[in-house]
Design a protein around this motif. Structure first.
Motif, PDB file in Angstrom:
ATOM      1  N   ARG A   1       5.813  -1.333 -14.547  1.00  0.00           N
ATOM      2  CA  ARG A   1       6.678  -2.408 -15.006  1.00  0.00           C
ATOM      3  C   ARG A   1       8.040  -1.776 -15.248  1.00  0.00           C
ATOM      4  NH1 ARG A   1       5.968  -6.516 -20.217  1.00  0.00           N
ATOM      5  NH2 ARG A   1       7.925  -7.663 -19.864  1.00  0.00           N
ATOM      6  N   GLN A   2       9.035  -2.215 -14.501  1.00  0.00           N
ATOM      7  CA  GLN A   2      10.330  -1.545 -14.524  1.00  0.00           C
ATOM      8  C   GLN A   2      11.352  -2.232 -15.414  1.00  0.00           C
ATOM      9  OE1 GLN A   2      11.152  -1.114 -10.222  1.00  0.00           O
ATOM     10  NE2 GLN A   2      10.649   1.033 -10.543  1.00  0.00           N
ATOM     11  N   THR A   3      11.276  -3.541 -15.507  1.00  0.00           N
ATOM     12  CA  THR A   3      12.166  -4.292 -16.389  1.00  0.00           C
ATOM     13  C   THR A   3      11.321  -5.329 -17.122  1.00  0.00           C
ATOM     14  OG1 THR A   3      12.714  -6.081 -14.842  1.00  0.00           O
ATOM     15  CG2 THR A   3      14.010  -4.049 -14.663  1.00  0.00           C
ATOM     16  N   ARG A   4      11.965  -6.131 -17.938  1.00  0.00           N
ATOM     17  CA  ARG A   4      11.220  -7.181 -18.633  1.00  0.00           C
ATOM     18  C   ARG A   4      10.662  -8.212 -17.659  1.00  0.00           C
ATOM     19  NH1 ARG A   4      15.395  -5.407 -21.365  1.00  0.00           N
ATOM     20  NH2 ARG A   4      15.216  -4.861 -23.578  1.00  0.00           N
ATOM     21  N   GLU A   5      11.294  -8.339 -16.498  1.00  0.00           N
ATOM     22  CA  GLU A   5      10.923  -9.402 -15.568  1.00  0.00           C
ATOM     23  C   GLU A   5      10.248  -8.926 -14.285  1.00  0.00           C
ATOM     24  OE1 GLU A   5      14.628 -12.388 -16.799  1.00  0.00           O
ATOM     25  OE2 GLU A   5      14.545 -11.522 -14.794  1.00  0.00           O
ATOM     26  N   VAL A   6      10.300  -7.637 -13.990  1.00  0.00           N
ATOM     27  CA  VAL A   6       9.893  -7.174 -12.659  1.00  0.00           C
ATOM     28  C   VAL A   6       8.900  -6.021 -12.757  1.00  0.00           C
ATOM     29  CG1 VAL A   6      10.687  -6.143 -10.491  1.00  0.00           C
ATOM     30  CG2 VAL A   6      12.064  -7.914 -11.611  1.00  0.00           C
ATOM     31  N   THR A   7       7.835  -6.129 -11.965  1.00  0.00           N
ATOM     32  CA  THR A   7       6.874  -5.044 -11.789  1.00  0.00           C
ATOM     33  C   THR A   7       6.901  -4.603 -10.329  1.00  0.00           C
ATOM     34  OG1 THR A   7       5.077  -6.594 -11.308  1.00  0.00           O
ATOM     35  CG2 THR A   7       5.367  -5.917 -13.606  1.00  0.00           C
ATOM     36  N   GLN A   8       6.336  -3.432 -10.047  1.00  0.00           N
ATOM     37  CA  GLN A   8       6.293  -2.955  -8.671  1.00  0.00           C
ATOM     38  C   GLN A   8       4.991  -2.205  -8.422  1.00  0.00           C
ATOM     39  OE1 GLN A   8       9.025   0.095  -7.423  1.00  0.00           O
ATOM     40  NE2 GLN A   8       7.872   1.671  -8.478  1.00  0.00           N
ATOM     41  N   VAL A   9       4.611  -2.142  -7.149  1.00  0.00           N
ATOM     42  CA  VAL A   9       3.486  -1.324  -6.713  1.00  0.00           C
ATOM     43  C   VAL A   9       3.946  -0.543  -5.492  1.00  0.00           C
ATOM     44  CG1 VAL A   9       2.538  -3.174  -5.259  1.00  0.00           C
ATOM     45  CG2 VAL A   9       1.052  -1.314  -6.013  1.00  0.00           C
ATOM     46  N   LEU A  10       3.482   0.692  -5.378  1.00  0.00           N
ATOM     47  CA  LEU A  10       3.906   1.559  -4.283  1.00  0.00           C
ATOM     48  C   LEU A  10       2.904   1.477  -3.135  1.00  0.00           C
ATOM     49  CD1 LEU A  10       6.133   3.610  -3.578  1.00  0.00           C
ATOM     50  CD2 LEU A  10       4.641   5.404  -4.488  1.00  0.00           C
ATOM     51  N   LYS A  11       3.400   1.187  -1.942  1.00  0.00           N
ATOM     52  CA  LYS A  11       2.559   1.101  -0.738  1.00  0.00           C
ATOM     53  C   LYS A  11       2.700   2.411   0.031  1.00  0.00           C
ATOM     54  CE  LYS A  11       2.144  -1.572   3.595  1.00  0.00           C
ATOM     55  NZ  LYS A  11       0.848  -2.275   3.518  1.00  0.00           N
ATOM     56  N   LEU A  12       1.603   3.131   0.184  1.00  0.00           N
ATOM     57  CA  LEU A  12       1.622   4.437   0.834  1.00  0.00           C
ATOM     58  C   LEU A  12       0.811   4.387   2.128  1.00  0.00           C
ATOM     59  CD1 LEU A  12       1.016   6.689  -2.296  1.00  0.00           C
ATOM     60  CD2 LEU A  12       3.169   6.391  -1.073  1.00  0.00           C
ATOM     61  N   ILE A  13       1.462   4.684   3.231  1.00  0.00           N
ATOM     62  CA  ILE A  13       0.798   4.819   4.529  1.00  0.00           C
ATOM     63  C   ILE A  13       1.157   6.203   5.060  1.00  0.00           C
ATOM     64  CG2 ILE A  13       0.577   3.938   6.877  1.00  0.00           C
ATOM     65  CD1 ILE A  13      -0.442   1.937   4.884  1.00  0.00           C
ATOM     66  N   SER A  14       0.165   7.049   5.286  1.00  0.00           N
ATOM     67  CA  SER A  14       0.446   8.408   5.748  1.00  0.00           C
ATOM     68  C   SER A  14       0.090   8.565   7.223  1.00  0.00           C
ATOM     69  CB  SER A  14      -0.338   9.436   4.921  1.00  0.00           C
ATOM     70  OG  SER A  14      -1.704   9.452   5.297  1.00  0.00           O
ATOM     71  N   TYR A  15       0.763   9.503   7.864  1.00  0.00           N
ATOM     72  CA  TYR A  15       0.438   9.797   9.260  1.00  0.00           C
ATOM     73  C   TYR A  15      -0.981  10.346   9.406  1.00  0.00           C
ATOM     74  CZ  TYR A  15       0.317  12.203  13.729  1.00  0.00           C
ATOM     75  OH  TYR A  15      -0.068  12.650  14.963  1.00  0.00           O
ATOM     76  N   PRO A  16      -1.396  11.370   8.625  1.00  0.00           N
ATOM     77  CA  PRO A  16      -2.764  11.878   8.819  1.00  0.00           C
ATOM     78  C   PRO A  16      -3.836  10.856   8.460  1.00  0.00           C
ATOM     79  CG  PRO A  16      -1.693  12.977   6.963  1.00  0.00           C
ATOM     80  CD  PRO A  16      -0.632  12.200   7.671  1.00  0.00           C
ATOM     81  N   GLY A  17      -3.608  10.059   7.404  1.00  0.00           N
ATOM     82  CA  GLY A  17      -4.593   9.042   7.049  1.00  0.00           C
ATOM     83  C   GLY A  17      -4.737   7.992   8.134  1.00  0.00           C
ATOM     84  N   THR A  18      -3.610   7.579   8.703  1.00  0.00           N
ATOM     85  CA  THR A  18      -3.639   6.578   9.767  1.00  0.00           C
ATOM     86  C   THR A  18      -4.261   7.142  11.034  1.00  0.00           C
ATOM     87  OG1 THR A  18      -1.662   5.533   8.858  1.00  0.00           O
ATOM     88  CG2 THR A  18      -2.223   5.008  11.133  1.00  0.00           C
ATOM     89  N   ASP A  19      -3.878   8.362  11.392  1.00  0.00           N
ATOM     90  CA  ASP A  19      -4.437   8.983  12.596  1.00  0.00           C
ATOM     91  C   ASP A  19      -5.957   9.075  12.502  1.00  0.00           C
ATOM     92  OD1 ASP A  19      -3.767  10.798  15.124  1.00  0.00           O
ATOM     93  OD2 ASP A  19      -5.278  11.871  13.940  1.00  0.00           O
TER      94      ASP A  19
END
Length: 364
Positions: A17-35
């Motif tokens: 939660r970064q501000t009073r009004e906004v939250t975020q989530v990080l989307k991680l896509i890796s080259y080795p995981g995808t391969d």
């Protein structure tokens, strides 16, 4: 068959939660995981006589993360000329799965999409309680029903045990006991064919007996050694699939700017007011390229009707468009702080072999 990456994407659990009004989530896509997951999908198709692998992403919007998944899919597909490869945007792909599942064979997709699609596919057969799943790693494997724990019916003896039974079938195939898996799966198919159904799939006029959890399991046991008469009997055999590790990527990486995120809630949240304040604090060689709010460009030349929150992104690049030293980023952050602005997050902007490694702002 739906094959999904099971550790990355939005399921990394990195949220703020970064501000009073906004939250975020990080989307991680890796080259080795995808391969690894894409290569597994093609090897699975080849080992089990499947003819087509369909990749589903949303790279028309998420061009870098889902774009990487799609690009690696295309690269790996070229190594399997005997397997048809196709790509679909996830929303139309999901519609296709619901309307014409017979046109799909093997689906490979990032974590979140696969989680959703697997439940949709199971429900198309009658219930999410019918499907099992396999979690296959290089060192270990784990097998489970695709559904959750269903606490609302816990202890009532009415849950469909088919998902766990199918997970056990997956496990037996994985450890090389295909004959045993075939025996159990055919008994399960015969039970369904005979109209012995749990409450989630029971239909008047179609089903013959409503069975609880234990009664359904007993019915399967009674039919061990028998095969279905109308449904296609199962014939399982183990196929060893070994996926090599992906090579490390090399190349030139250069810092060319920084996105600075601010918690700013002054006045009527006028972008021009914030823009003037920031520009008054920016030292050479920096240039304020734009300010966005929820990803939409609002300064300079933003649209006044754009809805705004207290969460702002300021993009800074070098005036000459070249590379910068990270020490200049630290100096910039100190100046913004001393100027009374609250910095809540930064993201460095890089080029990789001259190619931009970040997305433009909407409206930029």
């Amino acid at each position: 068959v739906i094959i999904r990456e099971n550790e990355e994407d939005l399921y990394g659990g990195i949220e703020h939660r970064q501000t009073r009004e906004v939250t975020q989530v990080l989307k991680l896509i890796s080259y080795p995981g995808t391969d690894s997951i894409v290569r597994y999908a093609f090897e699975y198709a080849r080992a089990y006589g499947r003819r087509k692998v369909t990749c589903m992403t949303k790279d028309n919007i998420m061009k870098i993360t889902d774009g990487l998944f799609h690009r690696v899919f295309n690269e790996v597909a070229r190594e399997f000329p005997d397997i048809q490869a196709e790509h679909q945007i996830i929303d139309i792909g999901a519609a296709r799965l619901a309307a014409a599942p017979e046109t799909l064979d093997v689906i490979v997709t990032p974590n979140l999409y696969g989680d959703i699609l697997s439940d949709v596919a199971a429900q198309l057969t009658g219930s999410v309680g019918l499907a099992g799943s396999s979690n296959i790693g290089r060192e270990a494997a784990m097998f489970e029903a695709i559904h959750g724990s269903a606490p609302d019916i816990a202890g009532k003896g009415i849950a469909n045990p088919s998902g766990l039974l199918q997970a056990a079938v997956h496990m037996l195939v994985h450890v090389g006991l295909g004959d045993t898996a075939t025996l159990i799966n055919n008994a399960w198919l015969r039970t369904l064919e005979d109209g012995v159904h749990t409450a989630d799939i029971y239909r008047e006029g179609l089903s013959r007996k409503r069975a609880g959890t234990d009664a359904f399991a007993d019915a399967v046991i009674e039919r061990l050694g028998r095969e279905p008469e109308r449904l296609r009997p199962a014939r399982f055999q183990h196929a060893s699939i070994v996926i090599p590790g992906a090579p490390k990527l090399a190349g030139r990486k250069e810092l060319c700017g920084v996105d600075v995120f601010l918690d700013w809630n002054e006045g009527e949240r006028e972008p021009a007011r914030l823009g003037r304040q920031v520009e008054g604090l920016v030292p050479p060689p920096w240039k304020l390229q734009m300010i966005t709010n929820r990803g939409v460009k609002v300064y300079p030349e933003g649209l006044p009707e754009t809805f705004r929150t207290d969460h702002w992104r300021c993009r800074f690049v070098a005036e000459d468009g070249g590379a910068v030293d990270y020490g200049l980023v630290l100096d910039l952050l100190q100046r913004l702080h001393r100027g009374g602005l609250e910095v809540i997050q930064t993201e460095n902007l890089y080029t990789f072999d001259g190619e931009r490694g970040y997305s433009p702002g909407q409206g930029e």
